[in-house]
Design an enzyme around this catalytic site. Structure first.
Site, short mmCIF file in Angstrom:
data_model
loop_
_atom_site.label_atom_id
_atom_site.label_comp_id
_atom_site.label_asym_id
_atom_site.label_seq_id
_atom_site.Cartn_x
_atom_site.Cartn_y
_atom_site.Cartn_z
N HIS A 79 -3.34 9.17 28.48
CA HIS A 79 -3.91 10.32 29.17
C HIS A 79 -5.82 10.96 28.24
O HIS A 79 -5.04 9.74 26.94
CB HIS A 79 -3.68 11.51 29.89
CG HIS A 79 -2.67 12.57 28.34
ND1 HIS A 79 -3.64 12.80 27.67
CD2 HIS A 79 -1.24 12.35 28.49
CE1 HIS A 79 -2.34 13.44 26.72
NE2 HIS A 79 -1.19 13.59 27.16
N GLU A 80 -6.53 11.69 28.55
CA GLU A 80 -7.49 11.85 27.60
C GLU A 80 -6.88 12.17 26.23
O GLU A 80 -7.63 11.53 25.07
CB GLU A 80 -8.30 12.72 28.74
CG GLU A 80 -9.80 13.02 27.96
CD GLU A 80 -10.95 11.04 27.57
OE1 GLU A 80 -10.50 11.14 26.55
OE2 GLU A 80 -10.36 10.14 28.57
N GLY A 81 -5.47 12.64 25.73
CA GLY A 81 -4.90 12.77 25.03
C GLY A 81 -5.32 11.82 23.76
O GLY A 81 -5.61 11.60 22.65
N HIS A 82 -4.54 10.76 24.69
CA HIS A 82 -4.16 9.13 24.05
C HIS A 82 -5.52 8.90 23.72
O HIS A 82 -5.71 8.01 22.34
CB HIS A 82 -3.64 9.21 24.84
CG HIS A 82 -2.32 9.42 25.13
ND1 HIS A 82 -1.90 9.60 26.17
CD2 HIS A 82 -0.44 9.46 24.12
CE1 HIS A 82 -0.20 9.68 26.48
NE2 HIS A 82 0.11 10.31 25.02
N GLN A 130 14.77 9.89 21.17
CA GLN A 130 14.47 11.51 21.52
C GLN A 130 14.41 12.47 23.05
O GLN A 130 13.95 13.50 22.79
CB GLN A 130 12.77 11.25 20.89
CG GLN A 130 12.12 10.82 21.99
CD GLN A 130 10.34 10.90 21.36
OE1 GLN A 130 10.65 9.94 20.21
NE2 GLN A 130 10.14 11.46 21.95
N GLN A 147 -2.69 17.29 18.06
CA GLN A 147 -2.06 18.82 17.73
C GLN A 147 -0.52 18.56 18.56
O GLN A 147 -0.86 19.98 18.50
CB GLN A 147 -3.28 19.37 17.48
CG GLN A 147 -2.90 20.94 16.44
CD GLN A 147 -4.05 21.93 16.72
OE1 GLN A 147 -4.94 21.24 16.41
NE2 GLN A 147 -3.61 22.53 17.26
N ASP A 156 1.21 18.33 20.03
CA ASP A 156 3.24 18.07 19.59
C ASP A 156 2.88 18.88 18.35
O ASP A 156 2.84 18.00 17.35
CB ASP A 156 3.12 17.00 19.78
CG ASP A 156 3.30 16.00 21.45
OD1 ASP A 156 4.06 17.46 22.12
OD2 ASP A 156 2.26 15.79 21.56
N MET A 186 -3.11 18.74 27.74
CA MET A 186 -3.24 17.55 28.57
C MET A 186 -1.79 17.01 28.17
O MET A 186 -1.67 16.88 26.54
CB MET A 186 -4.38 16.42 28.54
CG MET A 186 -5.56 16.40 28.50
SD MET A 186 -7.01 15.13 28.76
CE MET A 186 -7.99 16.32 29.05
O1 PAF Z 1 4.52 11.85 21.28
C1 PAF Z 1 4.75 11.02 21.51
O2 PAF Z 1 4.32 10.76 22.55
C2 PAF Z 1 5.89 10.40 21.10
O3 PAF Z 1 7.02 11.51 20.45
C3 PAF Z 1 5.71 9.18 20.08
C4 PAF Z 1 5.55 9.94 18.49
C5 PAF Z 1 5.48 8.47 20.90
C6 PAF Z 1 7.15 8.97 19.58
O4 PAF Z 1 8.43 8.11 20.71
#
Ligand code: PAF
Length: 361
Positions: free
Chosen positions: A63-66, A90, A195, A197, A231
């Site tokens: 999304h726009e955050g990435h 995770q 930020q 996360d 987002m």
């Molecule tokens: O933030 C995320 O999308 C995930 O925790 C990451 C950093 C890609 C690790 O799998």
């Protein structure tokens, strides 16, 4: 170009995580790697040509955050590597690994669009996508999500036990482990995290410091929808009703932030306004009928030291604090004909997290 395509079928048969869609076997403006050694060769060539690499680790569902992290990485490096890997370790045993959105075609289309905007004259471009299989990332043992499961893991404690870690005990072990692997594979000059996360950023910075990792951790701002909702790849599950109520978390954090900016430093003075908001919204929802309401539970609202994530009784104005929260949106009890209930028809519980940094005064 797609290298090591043969890995697709091998990996798909090894673990239950879906392989990249066959439509990925086409030409892009970047190279797609499924395996480590060809990517390392490219990385070496770039190093010898004095080019710099910024890595943006993702789990896809971009999304726009990435995309804003990718643009930041492109402004600061000649080459951007994006990893797309839904990291099994995770996710807890009862968490949403199988339902996590996997949107390879849409992700690649977005990356192509970003690359079309970026020009070499003004900075870098996306050069490589690392979309490894689970077998590539976890070569010797199938990855375990059990708390006491076997494996080669990176644990960063006590940071990983706090906040999100309290209800998701394997989460940061999985994040730190996969990031250690990705950092080792890519050898990036800089790595980029959002930020949004915030605890993840604190854990990753600690890992890089404690393990003397030769990379710089860069944090990009939280991207928000027009009304302020942070987002997140998980927002697709909300639907209109839960989305409107999910905004309560941001409103609660904003109220606490205003208290801080108005000169309040004590925990209760800062957090009371946010508690009033969440309680008030929840009471109003509870009074509605099941077909009208969206119920939630506040997991935590935290006021913590920015480096240690220890809860604070009072903010040191010279240091500031991290104000963060998590809200669990329950599945919709009853849905209405024609209602937009989001992906999964309102049945998927959605965990929303958000934070604001209280800067030093
Ligand atoms: O933030 C995320 O999308 C995930 O925790 C990451 C950093 C890609 C690790 O799998």
């Amino acid at each position: 170009m797609f290298r090591q395509g043969r890995q697709l079928s091998i990996a798909a048969s090894l673990f239950r995580y879906p392989a990249v869609a066959p439509s990925s076997l086409r030409h892009y403006s970047f190279e797609v790697f499924r395996d480590v050694s060809p990517l390392r060769k490219l990385r070496r060539d770039l190093l010898l040509s004095r080019r710099t690499v910024g890595l943006v680790p993702t789990m896809g569902a971009l999304h726009e955050g990435h995309l804003s992290l990718i643009r930041q990485a492109a402004a600061e490096n000649t080459d951007v590597f994006v990893s797309i890997f839904v990291n099994p370790t995770q996710f807890g045993v009862n968490e949403d690994l199988s339902s996590y959105p996997r949107t390879w075609d849409a992700d690649v289309a977005k990356l192509e669009q970003v690359n079309a905007e970026l020009t070499r004259e003004n900075g870098g471009r996306i050069t490589a996508i690392l979309a490894p299989t689970s077998k590539t990332m976890y070569p010797t043992l199938p990855p375990s999500s059990e708390i006491d499961g076997d494996g080669s893991f990176v644990t960063i404690t006590p940071l990983s036990r706090k906040l999100e870690g309290a209800s998701r005990p394997v989460f940061f072990r999985g994040v730190a482990t996969v990031c250690m692997k990705l950092f080792n594979i890519v050898g990036a000059d800089r790595v980029y995290f959002g930020q949004k996360d915030v605890q993840q950023t604190v854990v990753i910075k600690r890992m890089v410091t404690d393990f003397h990792m030769d990379t710089e951790v860069k944090i990009g701002p939280t991207m928000r929808e027009d009304d302020g909702l942070a987002m997140s790849s998980r927002n697709v599950y909300l639907g209109t009703r839960r989305r409107a109520i999910g905004l309560t978390l941001f409103k609660a954090l904003k109220a606490a932030e205003s208290a801080y900016h108005s000169g309040k430093l004590n925990r209760t003075d800062i957090l009371d306004p946010s508690t009033s908001i969440t309680k008030d919204v929840l009471a109003k929802q509870q009074a509605l009928s099941p077909s009208e309401r969206a119920l939630f539970e506040v997991d935590y609202i935290s006021l913590a030291n920015p480096d240690t994530l220890e809860e604070l009784e009072a903010v040191d104005p010279a240091k500031g604090a991290i104000l963060s929260g998590a809200l669990k949106m329950a599945p919709l009890e009853e849905t209405n004909a024609g209602e937009d209930c989001g992906l999964g028809d309102g049945k998927v519980p959605v965990r929303l997290i958000d934070n604001l940094i209280l800067k030093p005064l």
